[in-house]
Design an enzyme around this catalytic site. Structure first.
Site, PDB file in Angstrom:
ATOM      1  CD  GLU A 191       8.488  10.211  16.809  1.00  0.00           C
ATOM      2  OE1 GLU A 191       9.484  10.856  16.451  1.00  0.00           O
ATOM      3  OE2 GLU A 191       7.800   9.550  16.030  1.00  0.00           O
ATOM      4  CD  GLU A 375       4.431  10.586  14.050  1.00  0.00           C
ATOM      5  OE1 GLU A 375       5.458  10.207  13.423  1.00  0.00           O
ATOM      6  OE2 GLU A 375       4.420  11.575  14.796  1.00  0.00           O
TER       7      GLU A 375
END
Ligand code: IFM
Length: 470
Positions: A191, A375
């Site tokens: 991320e 995720e």
């Protein structure tokens, strides 16, 4: 030992079987495919603790969480889930539940000293964990950077300093030489949007700086670090897959007006194209600098080619959507919808967003690599009552998001696996320990692990799937 691994064998107990199963995917779901990997994910700073042990150096999250007012209730990762000491039982718990894959991250400050020399004790920790995972037949996905930058690098400018990208490539070199053969998939960064925007753009995350120009420059150096690391990983560990993990956001327009439609587009440029365009097209989206005029990063000759190094996979993290309207100027503003389902984080539950983004990426990027959902999950205020945790919202959340993944696969997107976030409750960054994302509950006072109802049902499915394929 406080770990309650006996709960694994209870997963198929009469208690769990007497209740109708609200999780198992329908018979025609792609999730029954044997080669669709189902796993769970964690990250070093969120679970390990032991921040001062065996030569680990401070990270930016040690500094940030020790700063009053930065993290809810003053929580820090000092002890977290004490996984550094309980890793063996935790791996057994994961394996006992039947997960086929495990996504973990390495703490950079645990494995390298400030001069770039290896820290043997820290490296050996990950070698032991990976060896145990292999012994259990679990596919390993290792992320090199899940936000715990060594503080000594931040002291020299962190991701605002181009040199950090080269230090990252050195770190990738060391780890891939040390761990070659025991990692199935390497992800360089987790991320980068969060590292760049939350860390340097609005200051909600470590190191806590707040300037949009910093965010775009930090992003450029993060992506450069990724691009420099990919060939190093390929050279040192040719058999493994190499990729990166991006969190993606769905933005929908509050009305059909052209201004609101444009706002939703800009939201997705800022959340998705800012990362995916450089990786997959070799350029930054021009619209980003309409949203943030005057924030173009310093890009040197050759950087964009380095960043666009071919990938074996793209990791996608998805959580919620944001409804937006025009802010009347260049950008967008959030317009939270009333009456929609939300999680403990306040995030809207919106599985269609995952499907729509995935099919949209396939249409946008001709060279979209195979995807892993690295995720997906939700936080709820889970309580242990009579030894059980009934997390019914999470069960429904996971089921609906897996159905969205199935729809994307059926629409032609190549999705090879799904890791739920997270194996266990952990340190949720600026929200500390209050927000519980795990399918295993952690009592932080005793470190007792209790398998939640969601984990029981995922486990039941995994075991059924395995039995069918044998
Ligand atoms: O806990 C985080 C994780 O570290 C990165 N992705 C989002 C999760 C939930 O906020």
């Amino acid at each position: 030992m406080a770990n309650d691994t006996s709960a694994v064998s209870d997963a198929l107990s009469p208690h769990s079987q007497s209740v109708a199963d609200p999780f198992t995917p329908p018979a025609d779901s792609s999730l029954w495919r044997k080669n669709f990997l189902l796993g769970a994910a964690t990250a070093s700073y969120q679970i390990e603790g032991a921040v001062n042990e065996d030569g680990r150096l401070p990270s930016i999250w040690d500094t940030f969480s020790a700063t009053p007012g930065k993290v809810l209730a003053g929580d820090t990762g000092e002890v977290a889930c004490d996984h550094y000491h309980r890793w063996e039982a935790d791996v057994d718990l994961l394996a006992g539940l039947g997960f086929e894959g495990y996504r973990l991250s390495i703490a950079w400050p645990r494995v390298m000293d400030a001069a770039g020399a290896p820290n043997r004790k820290g490296i050996d920790f990950y070698k032991r964990v990976l060896a145990r995972l292999k012994e259990k037949g679990i596919t390993t996905s290792v992320t090199l950077y899940h936000w715990d930058l060594p503080q000594h690098l931040e002291d020299r400018g962190g991701w605002l300093n181009r040199d950090t990208a080269y230090r990252f490539a050195d770190y990738a070199d060391l780890m891939s030489r040390e761990l070659a053969g025991s990692v199935d998939a390497w992800a360089t960064l987790n991320e980068p949007w969060c590292s760049a925007f939350l860390g340097y753009g609005n200051g909600h995350h470590a190191p806590g700086l707040a300037d949009t120009r910093y965010a775009t420059q930090a992003m450029h150096h993060l992506l450069l670090a990724h691009g420099l690391a990919v060939p190093v990983l390929r050279a040192n560990d040719p058999a493994s897959q190499k990729g990166i993990v991006a969190n993606i956001g769905r933005g929908t327009a509050n009305s059909g007006s052209a201004a609101d439609q444009r706002a939703a587009h800009l939201f997705e440029v800022q959340h998705n194209a800012w990362i995916l365009d450089p990786l997959l097209k070799g350029s930054y989206p021009r619209d980003l600098f309409e949203l943030w005029p005057g924030t173009e990063p310093l890009v040197l000759d050759g950087d964009m080619q380095t960043i666009a190094a071919p990938l074996d996979f793209l990791g996608i993290n998805y959580y919620f959507r944001t409804n937006v309207a025009s802010d009347g100027a260049h950008g967008f503003r959030d317009v939270p919808l009333e009456g929609v389902e939300r999680t403990q984080m306040g995030w809207e539950v919106y599985p269609d967003g995952l499907r729509d983004l995935l099919t949209g990426f396939k249409a946008t990027y001709a060279n979209l690599p195979p995807i892993y959902i690295t995720e997906n999950g939700m936080a709820s205020d889970d309580k242990v009552i009579d030894g059980h945790v009934e997390d019914s919202q999470r069960i429904s959340f996971l089921k609906r998001h897996l159905a969205a993944v199935d729809q994307a696969i059926k629409a032609g997107v190549e999705i090879r696996g799904y890791f739920l976030w997270s194996l266990m409750d952990n340190f949720e960054w600026a929200f500390g320990y209050e927000r519980r994302f795990g399918v295993v509950h952690v009592d932080y006072a005793t470190q007792k692990r209790t398998i939640k109802r969601s984990a029981e049902l995922v486990s039941k499915f995994l075991k059924e799937r395995k039995a069918r394929s044998e």
